[in-house]
Design a protein around this motif. Structure first.
Motif, PDB file in Angstrom:
ATOM      1  N   ARG A  61      11.528  18.440  29.667  1.00  0.00           N
ATOM      2  CA  ARG A  61      12.244  19.676  29.379  1.00  0.00           C
ATOM      3  C   ARG A  61      13.283  20.056  30.405  1.00  0.00           C
ATOM      4  NH1 ARG A  61       7.045  22.756  28.427  1.00  0.00           N
ATOM      5  NH2 ARG A  61       6.074  21.596  26.722  1.00  0.00           N
ATOM      6  N   ILE A  62      13.355  19.274  31.436  1.00  0.00           N
ATOM      7  CA  ILE A  62      14.252  19.671  32.517  1.00  0.00           C
ATOM      8  C   ILE A  62      15.708  19.724  32.073  1.00  0.00           C
ATOM      9  CG2 ILE A  62      14.561  17.332  33.388  1.00  0.00           C
ATOM     10  CD1 ILE A  62      14.578  18.649  36.175  1.00  0.00           C
ATOM     11  N   PHE A  63      16.080  18.815  31.194  1.00  0.00           N
ATOM     12  CA  PHE A  63      17.479  18.795  30.755  1.00  0.00           C
ATOM     13  C   PHE A  63      17.799  20.033  29.912  1.00  0.00           C
ATOM     14  CE2 PHE A  63      16.487  14.123  31.163  1.00  0.00           C
ATOM     15  CZ  PHE A  63      17.107  13.996  32.388  1.00  0.00           C
ATOM     16  N   HIS A  64      16.789  20.502  29.203  1.00  0.00           N
ATOM     17  CA  HIS A  64      16.998  21.760  28.479  1.00  0.00           C
ATOM     18  C   HIS A  64      17.251  22.901  29.444  1.00  0.00           C
ATOM     19  CE1 HIS A  64      14.977  19.917  24.850  1.00  0.00           C
ATOM     20  NE2 HIS A  64      16.049  20.493  24.338  1.00  0.00           N
ATOM     21  N   HIS A  65      16.444  22.894  30.478  1.00  0.00           N
ATOM     22  CA  HIS A  65      16.602  23.943  31.498  1.00  0.00           C
ATOM     23  C   HIS A  65      18.017  23.921  32.085  1.00  0.00           C
ATOM     24  CE1 HIS A  65      15.950  26.193  35.249  1.00  0.00           C
ATOM     25  NE2 HIS A  65      16.539  25.176  35.839  1.00  0.00           N
ATOM     26  N   ILE A  66      18.479  22.741  32.445  1.00  0.00           N
ATOM     27  CA  ILE A  66      19.828  22.626  33.029  1.00  0.00           C
ATOM     28  C   ILE A  66      20.871  23.115  32.035  1.00  0.00           C
ATOM     29  CG2 ILE A  66      21.571  21.049  33.934  1.00  0.00           C
ATOM     30  CD1 ILE A  66      19.329  21.141  35.830  1.00  0.00           C
ATOM     31  N   GLU A  67      20.729  22.683  30.807  1.00  0.00           N
ATOM     32  CA  GLU A  67      21.714  23.098  29.807  1.00  0.00           C
ATOM     33  C   GLU A  67      21.700  24.609  29.597  1.00  0.00           C
ATOM     34  OE1 GLU A  67      21.964  21.767  25.336  1.00  0.00           O
ATOM     35  OE2 GLU A  67      23.687  21.243  26.578  1.00  0.00           O
ATOM     36  N   ARG A  68      20.504  25.183  29.606  1.00  0.00           N
ATOM     37  CA  ARG A  68      20.394  26.618  29.404  1.00  0.00           C
ATOM     38  C   ARG A  68      21.144  27.388  30.488  1.00  0.00           C
ATOM     39  NH1 ARG A  68      15.060  27.593  27.568  1.00  0.00           N
ATOM     40  NH2 ARG A  68      14.338  26.892  29.587  1.00  0.00           N
ATOM     41  N   PHE A  69      21.086  26.870  31.704  1.00  0.00           N
ATOM     42  CA  PHE A  69      21.735  27.581  32.800  1.00  0.00           C
ATOM     43  C   PHE A  69      22.949  26.821  33.324  1.00  0.00           C
ATOM     44  CE2 PHE A  69      17.317  29.019  32.884  1.00  0.00           C
ATOM     45  CZ  PHE A  69      17.519  30.383  32.795  1.00  0.00           C
ATOM     46  N   LYS A  70      23.665  26.158  32.437  1.00  0.00           N
ATOM     47  CA  LYS A  70      24.709  25.283  32.928  1.00  0.00           C
ATOM     48  C   LYS A  70      25.840  26.026  33.636  1.00  0.00           C
ATOM     49  CE  LYS A  70      26.982  24.499  28.449  1.00  0.00           C
ATOM     50  NZ  LYS A  70      27.112  23.467  27.391  1.00  0.00           N
ATOM     51  N   MET A  71      26.028  27.297  33.284  1.00  0.00           N
ATOM     52  CA  MET A  71      27.061  28.044  34.019  1.00  0.00           C
ATOM     53  C   MET A  71      26.686  28.184  35.483  1.00  0.00           C
ATOM     54  SD  MET A  71      24.868  29.896  32.199  1.00  0.00           S
ATOM     55  CE  MET A  71      23.745  31.284  32.281  1.00  0.00           C
ATOM     56  N   PHE A  72      25.409  28.258  35.757  1.00  0.00           N
ATOM     57  CA  PHE A  72      24.960  28.296  37.150  1.00  0.00           C
ATOM     58  C   PHE A  72      25.068  26.928  37.792  1.00  0.00           C
ATOM     59  CE2 PHE A  72      23.119  32.380  36.148  1.00  0.00           C
ATOM     60  CZ  PHE A  72      23.199  33.048  37.358  1.00  0.00           C
ATOM     61  N   TYR A  73      24.667  25.905  37.075  1.00  0.00           N
ATOM     62  CA  TYR A  73      24.644  24.573  37.665  1.00  0.00           C
ATOM     63  C   TYR A  73      26.041  24.017  37.902  1.00  0.00           C
ATOM     64  CZ  TYR A  73      19.630  24.516  37.561  1.00  0.00           C
ATOM     65  OH  TYR A  73      18.323  24.818  37.817  1.00  0.00           O
ATOM     66  N   ARG A  74      26.990  24.545  37.182  1.00  0.00           N
ATOM     67  CA  ARG A  74      28.378  24.184  37.487  1.00  0.00           C
ATOM     68  C   ARG A  74      28.727  24.636  38.907  1.00  0.00           C
ATOM     69  NH1 ARG A  74      30.652  23.381  31.946  1.00  0.00           N
ATOM     70  NH2 ARG A  74      29.863  25.348  31.133  1.00  0.00           N
ATOM     71  N   ILE A  75      28.155  25.751  39.319  1.00  0.00           N
ATOM     72  CA  ILE A  75      28.384  26.228  40.690  1.00  0.00           C
ATOM     73  C   ILE A  75      27.577  25.391  41.683  1.00  0.00           C
ATOM     74  CG2 ILE A  75      28.081  28.181  42.257  1.00  0.00           C
ATOM     75  CD1 ILE A  75      28.411  30.020  39.780  1.00  0.00           C
ATOM     76  N   VAL A  76      26.302  25.190  41.344  1.00  0.00           N
ATOM     77  CA  VAL A  76      25.397  24.467  42.238  1.00  0.00           C
ATOM     78  C   VAL A  76      25.944  23.094  42.606  1.00  0.00           C
ATOM     79  CG1 VAL A  76      23.135  23.354  42.360  1.00  0.00           C
ATOM     80  CG2 VAL A  76      23.351  25.667  41.429  1.00  0.00           C
ATOM     81  N   PHE A  77      26.575  22.416  41.637  1.00  0.00           N
ATOM     82  CA  PHE A  77      27.036  21.047  41.869  1.00  0.00           C
ATOM     83  C   PHE A  77      28.505  20.962  42.289  1.00  0.00           C
ATOM     84  CE2 PHE A  77      23.371  20.011  39.074  1.00  0.00           C
ATOM     85  CZ  PHE A  77      22.714  19.157  39.962  1.00  0.00           C
ATOM     86  N   SER A  78      29.172  22.108  42.425  1.00  0.00           N
ATOM     87  CA  SER A  78      30.578  22.031  42.833  1.00  0.00           C
ATOM     88  C   SER A  78      30.667  21.704  44.319  1.00  0.00           C
ATOM     89  CB  SER A  78      31.298  23.338  42.508  1.00  0.00           C
ATOM     90  OG  SER A  78      30.766  24.398  43.243  1.00  0.00           O
ATOM     91  N   LYS A  79      31.692  20.963  44.680  1.00  0.00           N
ATOM     92  CA  LYS A  79      31.648  20.283  45.974  1.00  0.00           C
ATOM     93  C   LYS A  79      31.864  21.163  47.199  1.00  0.00           C
ATOM     94  CE  LYS A  79      36.374  18.338  45.827  1.00  0.00           C
ATOM     95  NZ  LYS A  79      36.917  19.257  46.833  1.00  0.00           N
TER      96      LYS A  79
END
Lengths: 189, 189
Positions: free
Chosen positions: B94-112
């Motif tokens: 289910r982890i990929f669902h979690h990432i997709e659900r909060f992808k607006m956040f993860y776009r920040i988390v993974f920005s360089k």
DNA sequence: TTAGATATTGAACATGTGTTCATTAAAATA
DNA sequence: TATTTTAATGAACACATGTTCAATATCTAA
């Protein structure tokens, strides 16, 4: 801003030396651009002529370190990618040696207040090594994307390195190699 | 600075809202503390009473997101850790669902340009999920350190997510699940 | 409701950031 | 060597950072 111009070379050298001096005293996060310029006796405006952030300056060192990583792998990096226990030879896994050799740098790269940039530089370095090798030995089933597979393997290795870093690189290189070999062996039993 | 004090709650709420508003306009790196305080109508000195950096404010949101990740895994996360193809069920991943659900956040988390802190929060989240599960099903050979093994597996998954992120999360969750399942299957053929 | 506790404020200060621009110094080249 | 090109400088600017402190506003507990 010709890269061959003696003035440019001299300025960059002064900035490089200043950064190294300051890094021996305190972490990158506590070093300011103004400080680097004071030590280097370079006008602050000149700094911005060449870099945007202090991180850009640090990045130039990192490039050289990444070259060392690439040079360590003239021979293909078979251990991880072929998944064949007969081919696993911990001695061919030289990445841990590379990390240990530059551990003073990697302590910075993995510290939590530093931008992700350096992490990606390491990731991309390992990623391309693996991808090149996977392309050569393509025994991989069609349904797997080489991109995803490389990213998976590359980051898995960095996972070991993170764990290693968090104990301040106390374990030996051979311990790391053994752990990796053992982990890869699990999938085959 | 009592956490129950209504004044504290109100201040933090105002700062949270201000950050969210600003994040919808521009990336975290371009948002200043002074700006957040102006929008929140909070004195800048008050900000420093509660946080050291704007990143600390963002971190409070991230904590909640990490709770979602944990809640997604009431059942043990068997797929990766047991390495048994019969047990691999992409639907339990289910982890990929979690990432997709909060992808607006993860776009920040993974920005360089963002600090590694958030990466580690995600890493630690997945790490403990895996570690808990590995401890339960300890079919692992003695020579392997559970710490290293968990770090390896956790970061491998994040490797897939990095690759996913770099294409701006265009692939579907089921594609990611299939890739992971296929990769795990390689070790068994 | 009142008295005591404390979070918030506003002002000020030294310093850092990022940018500009005319001037100067040093390099390339002819 | 003389001329042209351009990198480096210093000064100035608006704004951000991080900190201090007395004054004030707002909460909690009696």
């Amino acid at each position: 801003m010709s890269a061959n111009d003696l003035r440019v070379i001299k300025t960059k050298q002064a900035l490089h030396n200043a950064l190294l001096t300051l890094l021996s005293e305190k972490p990158l996060e506590n070093i300011t651009i103004a400080e680097i310029c004071r030590v280097a006796k370079v006008n602050r405006g000149t700094f911005y002529l060449h870099y945007e952030q202090k991180e850009g300056l640090f990045e130039e060192y990192f490039q050289e370190i990444m070259e060392d990583l690439n040079n360590s792998y003239e021979e293909p990096y078979r251990a991880v990618t072929t998944m064949d226990k007969n081919q696993i030879d911990p001695n061919t896994i030289r990445i841990f040696h590379h990390i240990e050799r530059f551990k003073m740098f990697y302590r910075i790269v993995f510290s939590k207040n530093v931008p992700l940039t350096y992490y990606y530089m390491l990731f991309d370095g390992i990623f391309s090594l693996l991808k090149r090798d996977i392309t050569i030995h393509k025994e991989i089933h069609d349904e797997i994307s080489i991109e995803y597979y490389s990213a998976y393997q590359a980051n898995a290795i960095i996972g070991l390195i993170i764990q290693w870093y968090r104990q301040d690189f106390e374990d030996s290189v051979s311990t790391l190699n053994k752990q990796l070999a053992a982990i890869l062996r699990i999938g085959e039993k």
